[in-house]
Structures are given as C-alpha cells and as structure tokens.
Enzyme design. Structure first.
Site, PDB file in Angstrom:
ATOM      1  N   ASP A  79       6.282  32.753  21.908  1.00  0.00           N
ATOM      2  CA  ASP A  79       6.207  33.992  21.138  1.00  0.00           C
ATOM      3  C   ASP A  79       7.499  34.343  20.416  1.00  0.00           C
ATOM      4  OD1 ASP A  79       7.843  34.750  23.251  1.00  0.00           O
ATOM      5  OD2 ASP A  79       7.131  36.815  23.156  1.00  0.00           O
ATOM      6  N   CYS A 119      -0.623  41.114 -23.530  1.00  0.00           N
ATOM      7  CA  CYS A 119      -0.866  42.255 -22.633  1.00  0.00           C
ATOM      8  C   CYS A 119       0.178  42.283 -21.519  1.00  0.00           C
ATOM      9  CB  CYS A 119      -2.254  42.153 -21.984  1.00  0.00           C
ATOM     10  SG  CYS A 119      -3.601  42.152 -23.157  1.00  0.00           S
ATOM     11  N   ASP A 122      11.196  29.678  19.737  1.00  0.00           N
ATOM     12  CA  ASP A 122      10.100  28.753  20.016  1.00  0.00           C
ATOM     13  C   ASP A 122       9.635  28.044  18.745  1.00  0.00           C
ATOM     14  OD1 ASP A 122      10.032  29.532  22.663  1.00  0.00           O
ATOM     15  OD2 ASP A 122       8.639  31.166  22.257  1.00  0.00           O
ATOM     16  N   ASP A 147       5.965  28.784  27.271  1.00  0.00           N
ATOM     17  CA  ASP A 147       7.257  29.462  27.348  1.00  0.00           C
ATOM     18  C   ASP A 147       7.095  30.547  28.413  1.00  0.00           C
ATOM     19  OD1 ASP A 147       9.832  30.336  26.526  1.00  0.00           O
ATOM     20  OD2 ASP A 147       8.868  31.989  25.453  1.00  0.00           O
ATOM     21  N   CYS A 183      -4.982  38.921 -22.923  1.00  0.00           N
ATOM     22  CA  CYS A 183      -4.149  37.949 -23.622  1.00  0.00           C
ATOM     23  C   CYS A 183      -2.713  38.019 -23.094  1.00  0.00           C
ATOM     24  CB  CYS A 183      -4.151  38.233 -25.119  1.00  0.00           C
ATOM     25  SG  CYS A 183      -3.578  39.883 -25.490  1.00  0.00           S
TER      26      CYS A 183
END
Lengths: 117, 787
Positions: free
Chosen positions: B672, B60, B676, B473, B57
C-alpha cells in the site's frame, strides 16, 4: 473432371491471392485528419497511412447497428475504444516508427490496417 | 472575440463574483476550514476541464482560448480540438468560464469524459432497435422457410421434373430471393464490402453458403435438362431457414450480450444526475455536469454523493459498499473524504467538491473497468491468430470438399458436392472463436469490480489465476497501517514531553506510518511541534535533522550502529517490545540515546481468516517488512504466516520478488505504500490495497478497493473462474469448428452414410455463438467462497 479439378484449384488459388497475397492500397491522411466510416461490415477506408514520428488522430464514425462494430481494437498500440452509434470518436495515435498495425472489432469481423510510414 | 465582448465578459465575471461575495446568507460552513469568502470565490489555483460544444474548426480553438484567457484569474487555457475539451488553470470559478465560452458563441460543460449514462442509454436503444430488426428479419425468413421445410419432410419431394413443378419452384425461388433481400441484405452487403476490401468474415460465409444453395436451385428450375434427374433437387428452404435461424441467433446474442455488461451498467448507474449546490445561501439543484471544483454540496440522508469531495460540515455514515464491497457504513465528519456514487445513510452533510466530471474516483473506476473489459488476456491470442485465416481457409475447405465429392462421391455427385460445400460454409463459425475470450473477460472483470476488485487488464486477470506465491507487505496490508505509540522508555535526563516534542518535530517531515503515530501521539497530548532543519530520510533506517540546536536521530538499530550511538544496554529491552509485536525505535539527541519509543500497529480484524483462505487455495505466503525481525516474527505468528523477511530495505522488496521468480514461482505482491511501488511493478501481478497511496495504485495490476485481504482472495478466485470460463468457451468453439466442418464436408458419409443437412448446419452455427455468450454469462452467478 480434369477441367473441373483445374477450375477448383484455380478458385483456391484465387482465394489465396485475393485474401492473403493482394496488398490493398492505402488512404493517406490529409491535413492531419482522416475519417473512417464503420458501416455494412467494413471499415472504409480499411487501410490507412499515417506519418511516422508524429502524433495523429483517426476519427471513426460508426453507422452500423451491429454490436460487433461497437468495439475497436489496435492491439499493438494497446488501444481499445468503444464506438458509439452515429457519433464520431477520435482515436489518438502516438508518434511511432514505421510499421504496420492491424485494427479490428472484438470478433475480428471488421478488419483494417494502420500503416505508419 | 471583440474587445467589447471581452469587456462584457469581464464585467459578467466580476459581477458574478461581486454578488457572490456579498451574499448575506452564506451556508453555515466550518469556519476553521473555510472562510465565508472561500465559498463563492476560488482562492487557490485550480485546473478546470470543460467540454466544448459547437467548435467546428481550428480557428474556434484560438477564439475559445482567447475568451478564457480574458477571464480574470485565468493563467492558462489550452484546448484540445480533437477531443473538444479545454483545460483552464487559474484562480477562477468554473461558472465564469462557462459564461465566457457562451459569450464567445459556444457551449460548455464539465468534462464528464463521454457522459457514460447517455452513452449507455443510446446503446440500449440502438441494441433494442437492432434486436427488433433481426427478429422481424427472422420472422419473414422463417415464414417461408418453415412451411417449405415441413413440405420437404412430409412430402419428401423437392425436385423439378415437370413444367408445372418448374413454375411453382420458380415462384418460390423468387420468394426466396425476396427473403434474401429483405431479411438477409445485411449479410450480402457485408460480404460484398468485405470482398472489396480483400477481407472475409461471417457475412462472407453466410452469403456464399445461401447464395450457392439458391443459385444451384435456380439452375435446377431454369435449365433442369443440364442436370441428371437425381440432381434436380432445390434448396430454397435451406436458404430461407439459414437466413432466419442466423438472424434469430444474432438477436438472442444481442440479448445475452446485454447481460454481460450489467456490472458496468450498475457502476454507471451509481452516478448521481443532479447535485444540491449551496449558492447564495440557498440550495440549488443543478445537473451533475455543472458542478464545479470547490462548489459546496449539501447531501441529505438517503441521497447519493454526487462528486468527490471533503466534508466541511455535519456528521454521517456513508455506505461505500457499491465501490469497495465493504458492507459496513463508514463514519464521516469534517475533514473526511467522500466519494461520488456512495450513499449518505444517516446525517446531513455539506462537502466541498475536490474532483468533478471524469476526475472523480467513480468515473476513473468506470474508465478502468471499461478498458479492462476491452483488453484481451494472452490466452485469447491463439483464437485471434486463427480468426485472421479462418474464413478463407473455410472457403478453401468448401472447394476441396466439393471437388472430393465430384471426384469420388456417389451419384448424384453434383448434389452431394453442392450440399457439402454449402454446409461447410454455413456451419463454420468464426464468431464463436472471436467471442470466446472477450465475453468472459467482460463478465469476469465486471464481477470483480462488483466485489471491489479493479483489474487493470486481461493479462493481469490471467496471471492472477496462476499465482503460486503471494508476498504481503506488513504495514497497512496485514495490519491497519495506523500504529499508535504504546511505550516511551526514557534513557537520559529528558522529560517524556520533551522527547515527544522533539521526536514529533523530527517525524513531522516523514510520511512513514510509524512517524505519523508519533506525531499523532504528541498532538493528542497537546504538544506542539517545532521547526527542524536539515531533515534527511535514510531509506530503510530512519530520519535525522536538527531542532533548537540539537542533533536528532530517529530510527532502527542499524541506524544507531551506523552513527555510532551506544545502545547495547537497551537492546534487550527493545527485543522485549518486539516480542510483544510492537515496533521499538531508538531516538538519539546529540549522539546519545534519549529514548526507545515503541509503537504497535493492530492487525486487521480479518487478516488471519483471509490469509488462511489464500493458504487453503495452495498459495505460499511470504511477509515482507522493514520492521525488526522480532516484531515481524510476532506478527507472522499471529496471522499464521510461516515465511517472513524482516528489516527489508525498500529496494530489497523488488529483489525478493525477483528471487522468488527465479525459483520458478509466479509472484503476486500486495502493498500500500510508496516504497512498495518498485516491488508491485516487478511482481507478476501487483496488488494495491485501495486505501493505499495513489503511487501504489498506479503501479499495481489489480487494485483492492477495500483494505481487507479477503479482496485478494476474491481477486484470485474471480480470475480463476474467468480463466476456466474462457477455456470452456475456447474449447467449445474449437471443438465445434474442428468437428463440425469435417462432418459438414461429409467425412462420416463413407462410414455411416451421414451427410449433414445445411439447415441443421445453419441452426448449429446460429446457436454456437449464443452458447459462448450464455456460458460467459454463467460467470455472473460466481460468488467468492468463505467470505
């Protein structure tokens, strides 16, 4: 034959009305909670209404062994979830503008509609 | 929680930490990295994610949050009641948090998302139980249907003419009803529920088809006098056979579906179940969900790495092929990262957990693959649109077909009408259409993951198959991304050591790989860096700062010219470096050129082969680099790239993508680095090399887990194979329905006198879905070529 043909056309009209024209009544979310039972080929309830502009959670409970019922898709919201058998799965619905969004299983055999209002 | 409880809990926490801090036999951990006290007490602020059990509930939530906030060191505790998870921030051990939650009356464990292995086991169990049920249903139905069908084929008389025949067929009709109840109940219940919901599905068609056949037969048996003699035919065998065959089809489909998810099962299977945690000087085997952040874990040769972490002791080689597809084991020593699910091959190591539960790379990969498997590429949208109208349209066709036979059919028209309507309902298969795309995506995405290629979604999968131009790249993609200083040409009265010290001090603040090369070079020569002031990065050009009162400027020719530094007499020398595929950079001290520092970044060993592979597949390759034109040209020539753009500013990378898109190209971008990210996001498909930064991976549609460009060619090959498979499935499902439904309605009857038997329609329907799943499974045999 005339009456047979009229009856046949009547059946076609009934199919069109029942599946496409009839607007099912929706079940509203109460106290921010709504539970959908996935059982015997359908979502119960299948049409759910959630409040607009506020986040809500729909709890799915899958009680159907059919593998078809395993996946839940709400394509408009880019939600895809796996429903585990006999387990509750909470799906968080983001705050949205009013609108209607279909939800269904992978093969669209189980279908439902989420109404944001 | 009462005060007494809170106090008790604090005592437990304190006691726990006290005992641990005073443990006499601490593991021999690299003291340079961690002090002994670090071992058992979390010194840094950490966010723990825990799953809570027993919270039923909303009250709690506050009870659990209160209990956690009372633990020493906790600064923040927030529970998500919907997800039953709690996030706790603070300098605290996870074990103390679990204890606090248990004292409050609940149970907790590390948030492992949804314990994948457990879910998988449950699914296998449920599928097996459902398969057995379907096979049992099939057996019951065929036990009645097969003898009846043989009787019909051999004797040929399934008509009702005498009272004794009525009695026999009535009994068989009741037996068929029992079959419908025991073996086909799920169809009828599903159909009824769908109808109530104003929706229709496969169950609707089967229920209507078999129901019509049975009902008509019972009318024949009950009141034969209502029908002409030629129309007194019963179809109980059709009802039983259709139910049996469709159950068989569904059962076989479950088996075939299981195979489509083999890849994800394999990934989930990589997760270790236990970890050997070093506690109190002893090694303790604990369940994986109890491993906490900052725990120290010992791994022996042949064992799995349980969670993500950083090696603190030992040296080993780790097999990461299951995640990256890279077959060669990777050497690991103190300071190196290890990833959950990989296998320790040779030495024994101790590592500290840095990511646990759902945060590990493996858990995230599983999550990403699962999400992608559930997504749908645009090609599936047509099938989706058709599925929405399919069943009602088939029902209308069945009615029209019956009317056509009644109006224009030969005698007995009623029988022809019933048979054609039943056959139309039975042969139509919405499932084959619905399964066509997702089954192939499921296998294709899984197959890609096995090759170390993570596809974000179905759209990326589809677009990757259409790429016409690939932008690469240079640094970190074509090259290793780990440049090394090759030359230091002094141009003023500064010593090499002084130049390197100042340059390294300046570059220490930069994340660029070239900067790292200078810092590493200084470090290797034992040169310490100094603190700099006013550090500023000038995008695409270089950096500037001041150190020990000297104004420092480091970068390319553009930067020097912008700042008015005289470099003319050294440009030729810099060009010589560039022609040797080195990157020359100018270093100015107090507005005077002090040195040209050249670095070279080695080309990856398989870049040339991978680029040739892409070009062989008709893909145009364009290299982009911020590097100078001569260096770029030298690298491009070495790897066989004809088009390149040098001296590109970060924002220009995205512009170049847009430019190519305007030319009508479908552009893939592979990179990477942080710079980029805009280009990756702008491209039709962004590919991040897995060894790159998190930013690049987040911006990418497809992540290559290993650094090799072969992953790129593999990704495109697997996406092409998957799309071809989807097209085959969609074509098969469309043709099946487009041809099957009219044949069932009787379009061939006027020409060939051919009307399909409903039993054959049932068999065709049952196996149409199976065919789609089986075809998707063929993708499992896919192997990337020219590896």
């Amino acid at each position: 034959m005339l009456w047979v043909n009229i009856a046949g056309m009547g059946v076609i009209g009934l199919i069109i009305w029942w599946f496409w024209l009839y607007k099912s009544s929706s079940v509203d979310m109460s106290d921010g909670v709504i539970e959908v039972l996935v059982k015997d080929g359908v979502y119960q309830p299948a049409v759910i209404k959630v409040p607009a502009n506020q986040e809500s959670t729909i709890t799915f409970f899958r009680a159907d062994s059919s593998p078809c019922s395993e996946s839940l898709h709400i394509p408009d919201l880019e939600i895809a979830a796996t429903l585990r058998l006999n387990k509750k799965v909470d799906i968080s619905i983001p705050a949205m503008q009013p609108g209607r969004h279909a939800f269904h299983c992978q093969m669209k055999m189980y279908t439902g509609e989420l109404i944001v209002d | 929680m009462s005060d007494e409880q809170i106090n008790r809990e604090n005592e437990v926490t304190k006691s726990c930490c006290h005992n641990r801090n005073n443990t006499p036999n601490e593991p021999k951990i690299n003291k340079n990295i961690h002090s002994s006290s670090d071992i058992y007490t979390a010194q840094e602020t950490t966010i723990h994610h825990l799953m809570i059990e027993g919270a039923s509930c909303a009250s709690c939530v506050s009870k659990i949050e209160k209990a956690l906030r009372a633990v020493n060191g906790v600064t923040k505790a927030e529970m998500n009641f919907a997800q039953r998870t709690v996030s706790v921030t603070g300098s605290v051990q996870g074990a103390a948090l679990i204890t606090a939650i248990e004292i409050a009356g609940y149970r907790a464990k590390v948030d492992t998302s949804d314990s994948e292995q457990e879910a998988l086991d449950e699914k296998d169990k449920a599928d097996w139980a459902y398969y057995k049920k379907l096979m049992r249903d099939m057996t019951i139905a065929l036990l009645l249907g097969v003898p009846l069908m043989i009787y019909g084929l051999v004797i040929g008389e399934m008509t009702v003419n005498t009272n004794s025949e009525r009695l026999v067929w009535f009994t068989i009709g009741l037996a068929t009803l029992a079959v419908m109840y025991f073996s086909g109940k799920h169809f009828y219940v599903g159909a009824y529920n769908s109808l109530k919901n104003h929706s229709a599905n496969m169950d609707t068609l089967i229920a209507l088809g078999t129901g019509t056949a049975w009902l008509y037969s019972m009318v024949v048996v009950a009141v034969p006098e209502l029908l002409p003699t030629m129309a007194r035919h019963v179809y109980f065998e059709a009802t039983a056979m259709i139910i049996g065959l469709i159950n068989l089809g569904l059962a076989l489909e479950i088996k075939a579906r299981g195979k489509t998810s083999e890849a994800i099962k394999r990934l989930i299977g990589l997760q270790a179940k236990t970890a050997r945690v070093v506690r109190g000087g002893n090694d303790v085997d604990i369940p994986i969900e109890n491993v906490m952040l900052k725990d120290f874990i010992r791994v022996r040769p042949g064992e799995k790495i349980s969670v993500d972490g950083e090696v603190v002791e030992g040296h080993t080689a780790i097999d990461e092929s299951m995640l990256t597809g890279e077959p060669m084991p990777v050497e690991k020593q103190a300071g190196d990262k290890v990833v959950a699910g990989t296998i320790n091959k040779s030495g024994s190591i101790v590592f500290q957990a840095t990511r646990v539960g759902k945060d590990t790379a493996l858990a995230q990969i599983i999550n990403m693959v699962k999400k992608a498997q559930n997504s749908k590429p645009p090609i599936g949208r047509l099938a989706d649109a058709i599925s929405a109208y399919f069943v009602p349209v088939i029902m209308i066709i069945a009615v029209l077909s019956a009317l056509a036979w009644l109006n224009f059919g030969p005698s007995p028209a009623l029988v022809f009408a019933i048979v054609s309507a039943t056959t139309v309902l039975i042969i139509a298969c919405p499932c084959a259409l619905g399964l066509a795309t997702p089954m192939s995506v499921m296998v294709g995405v899984g197959k890609a993951a096995e090759a170390g290629v993570l596809i974000r979604n179905g759209e990326a999968l589809q677009t990757a198959s259409k790429i016409t131009t690939m932008i690469l790249d240079k640094t970190g993609t074509i090259t290793e991304g780990e440049p090394k200083v090759t030359d230091v040409l002094l141009t003023k009265n500064y010593s090499r050591k002084e130049v390197l010290m100042l340059a390294a001090s300046l570059e220490a603040g930069s994340e660029h790989p070239l900067a790292m090369a200078i810092v590493d070079s200084a470090k290797a020569q034992g040169i310490d860096t100094k603190k700099v002031d006013g550090f500023r990065s000038i995008a695409g050009k270089g950096v500037q700062a001041s150190c020990e009162g000297k104004a420092l400027l480091f970068g390319n020719e553009k930067l020097m010219k912008d700042k008015g530094i005289v470099i003319e007499q050294y440009i030729e020398k810099a060009q010589e470096f560039a022609q040797e595929a080195k990157t020359p950079m100018y270093f100015a001290i107090n507005n005077t050129l002090a040195a040209i520092i050249s670095v070279a970044d080695p080309i990856k060993s398989d870049s040339i082969a991978a680029i040739a592979r892409l070009q062989k597949n008709g893909i145009r390759i364009v290299m982009l680099t911020g590097d100078n034109r001569l260096t770029a040209q030298a690298i491009a020539q070495k790897v066989g790239i004809k088009e390149f753009v040098a001296e590109v500013m970060p924002e220009d990378k995205a512009n170049k993508v847009a430019e190519l898109q305007e030319e009508g190209e479908i552009v893939g971008m592979t990179g990477d680095g942080i710079n980029d990210a805009p280009a990756l996001a702008h491209a039709n498909v962004g590919f991040a090399i897995g060894t790159g930064t998190d930013v690049a991976i987040e911006s990418a549609d497809i992540t290559l887990m290993r650094g090799s460009l072969h992953g790129l060619a593999d990704a495109i090959a697997v996406s092409k194979a998957t799309l071809a498979n989807i097209k085959q499935n969609l074509f098969g499902a469309f043709i099946y329905n487009v041809a099957g439904v009219p044949i069932a309605a009787g379009v061939l009857f006027p020409f060939f006198g051919l009307l399909l038997n409903p039993v054959i329609a049932g068999a065709a329907m049952a196996f149409s879905s199976l065919t789609v799943v089986t075809n998707a499974n063929r993708l499992r045999l896919f192997k990337a070529k020219n590896h």
